[in-house]
Design an enzyme around this catalytic site. Sequence first.
Site, PDB file in Angstrom:
ATOM      1  N   LYS A   1      39.234  97.544  55.337  1.00  0.00           N
ATOM      2  CA  LYS A   1      39.424  96.193  54.821  1.00  0.00           C
ATOM      3  C   LYS A   1      38.872  95.203  55.847  1.00  0.00           C
ATOM      4  CE  LYS A   1      42.671  92.476  54.147  1.00  0.00           C
ATOM      5  NZ  LYS A   1      41.872  91.643  55.084  1.00  0.00           N
TER       6      LYS A   1
ATOM      7  N   GLU B   1      47.062  97.012  67.400  1.00  0.00           N
ATOM      8  CA  GLU B   1      46.452  96.447  68.607  1.00  0.00           C
ATOM      9  C   GLU B   1      46.474  94.945  68.413  1.00  0.00           C
ATOM     10  OE1 GLU B   1      44.183  94.484  70.857  1.00  0.00           O
ATOM     11  OE2 GLU B   1      42.554  95.391  69.703  1.00  0.00           O
TER      12      GLU B   1
ATOM     13  N   GLY C   1      44.791  92.600  65.234  1.00  0.00           N
ATOM     14  CA  GLY C   1      44.966  91.204  64.858  1.00  0.00           C
ATOM     15  C   GLY C   1      46.056  90.554  65.688  1.00  0.00           C
ATOM     16  N   SER C   2      46.605  89.483  65.165  1.00  0.00           N
ATOM     17  CA  SER C   2      47.604  88.714  65.907  1.00  0.00           C
ATOM     18  C   SER C   2      48.942  89.439  65.946  1.00  0.00           C
ATOM     19  CB  SER C   2      47.794  87.343  65.262  1.00  0.00           C
ATOM     20  OG  SER C   2      48.466  87.462  64.019  1.00  0.00           O
ATOM     21  N   THR C   3      49.742  89.082  66.942  1.00  0.00           N
ATOM     22  CA  THR C   3      51.075  89.673  67.063  1.00  0.00           C
ATOM     23  C   THR C   3      51.933  89.314  65.861  1.00  0.00           C
ATOM     24  OG1 THR C   3      50.981  89.691  69.477  1.00  0.00           O
ATOM     25  CG2 THR C   3      53.170  89.703  68.469  1.00  0.00           C
TER      26      THR C   3
ATOM     27  N   THR D   1      51.050  88.675  62.733  1.00  0.00           N
ATOM     28  CA  THR D   1      50.670  89.475  61.573  1.00  0.00           C
ATOM     29  C   THR D   1      51.004  90.935  61.792  1.00  0.00           C
ATOM     30  OG1 THR D   1      48.876  87.917  61.115  1.00  0.00           O
ATOM     31  CG2 THR D   1      48.783  90.037  60.009  1.00  0.00           C
ATOM     32  N   GLY D   2      50.864  91.411  63.028  1.00  0.00           N
ATOM     33  CA  GLY D   2      51.219  92.795  63.329  1.00  0.00           C
ATOM     34  C   GLY D   2      52.668  93.112  63.024  1.00  0.00           C
TER      35      GLY D   2
ATOM     36  N   GLU E   1      48.385  82.497  74.161  1.00  0.00           N
ATOM     37  CA  GLU E   1      46.977  82.898  74.124  1.00  0.00           C
ATOM     38  C   GLU E   1      46.166  81.836  73.379  1.00  0.00           C
ATOM     39  OE1 GLU E   1      44.278  86.755  72.782  1.00  0.00           O
ATOM     40  OE2 GLU E   1      46.145  86.337  71.726  1.00  0.00           O
TER      41      GLU E   1
ATOM     42  N   CYS F   1      40.733  89.485  72.591  1.00  0.00           N
ATOM     43  CA  CYS F   1      42.123  89.586  73.029  1.00  0.00           C
ATOM     44  C   CYS F   1      42.255  90.094  74.454  1.00  0.00           C
ATOM     45  CB  CYS F   1      42.912  90.477  72.068  1.00  0.00           C
ATOM     46  SG  CYS F   1      42.147  92.089  71.772  1.00  0.00           S
TER      47      CYS F   1
END
Length: 477
Positions: free
Chosen positions: A175, A248, A226-228, A230-231, A381, A282
């Site tokens: 995706k 990650e 991706g971002s924390t 969204t993770g 970040e 990142c």
Amino acid sequence: MAIKLDIATYPGNIINNQFVPTPQTRSSINPATGENLFEVPIARKEDLDVAVAGAKTAFKSWSKTPFSERAKLLLDYADAIEANQQELALLLTMEQGKPLSLSNNEIERSLTWLRAFATMELRDEILQDDAEKTVYSTYPALGVCAGIVPWNWPILLGVGKLGPALITGNTFIMKPSPYTPYCNLKLGELAMHVFPPGVVQVLSGNDDLGPWITEHPSIDKIAFTGSTATGKLVAASCAKTLKRYVLELGGNDAAIVCEDVDIDACVPKLAMLSFLNSGQICMLAKRIYVHERIYDTFRDKMVAFTKSTIKTGSGMEEGVVVGPIQNKMYEKVKGLYAQIEKQGWKTALAGSAQDSASGGYFITPAIIDNPPEDSSIVTDEPFGPIVPLLKWSDEIDVIERANASKAGLGASVWSRDVKRAERMARQLEAGSVWVNSHFDVDPKIPFGGHKESGIGMEWGIEGLKHYTNSRSLWVWK
């Protein structure tokens, strides 16, 4: 056979080695101009269901395909990408914004990664062997794996998930990010000519597609970058079906510069490793702690190097290092620059958000001069070309400051005294720690995050194992 891409045509998603058009399409933009790019499909839930069913069917034979044959096809796939490198590099710069030289570097790394994965075979391990029994640890493939790919390194992080999934016997659904769908769809188009139907599929969609994938009961593993924030949603979604996942996530890497470094050698490296890809990586240096004895000299030389060497502009221009911010992150980074005056931060290099007449999302680098430790520029970040320099004098204190972040992706220590640097490095709470370098990665070396920077590891034999189940096999004689 030779496969040549037409980068302007996107007849559909790649499902079971066919182009599958969708009733609705969308386009992303060129961040250097603000102009729309090509129309791409918007996958429906029924498209995902068909893709998953095809992947499940393909898994039955692909998982039994000998390692040597899977490796050969992975090498053939790398050759097909290499034959289209020029077209893919141009497309990557158009959709992502990074300089063309960096786009070529990303593709070359991707080829290295695929060719390395083709040599990495997970073999049974003998745990016990005596007169009565042999006990093995074996690694059967999971089944259908999905990779949710970010927009900052879409080719490398796409094949960086595809390769390990396939070489361990899984089938794979990719995706792309809605911001950068084009290269990933072309990777799927190339895969149509290499792999059996259902082994590699690519679905472009909108914000609905990700949750459909993470909740799908017949997908066995998610690899997400991706971002924390969204993770955490991905992890919660995967928990509904107890599917495996590797995350990650974001980083806020600290670089600790000791007083004995060769400043002239160190400054160019750390400047580049702060502003590469417009700071949209990142694992870049996001907080640079410089010993107080050399702080002023280091700061002034970093400012001079950045002014003279770190050119901002369109990725198609010669010599550009900082391209446009890729997407709506532009507003976030602009907001962070706006905080400089409001918070009273001192700037060594001011930087600015440029209102480009072409409509591009351009921001020039900024260096913040020793802000308070609790400043947002230190604790958060930025994901843009802005970095704080901070003073330190005591080893214990600076290690505590470096470790204070909830992120733990990477960190580094810079010193002529390698033993001292390694001793300090071993105390840093991050998944990758470097001495006298930063942001080194290799397909045969695992990487991942500690704390809120992720769960699990990618790449290396350890990363490959995350695409398998661990099974203990007892054979009594």
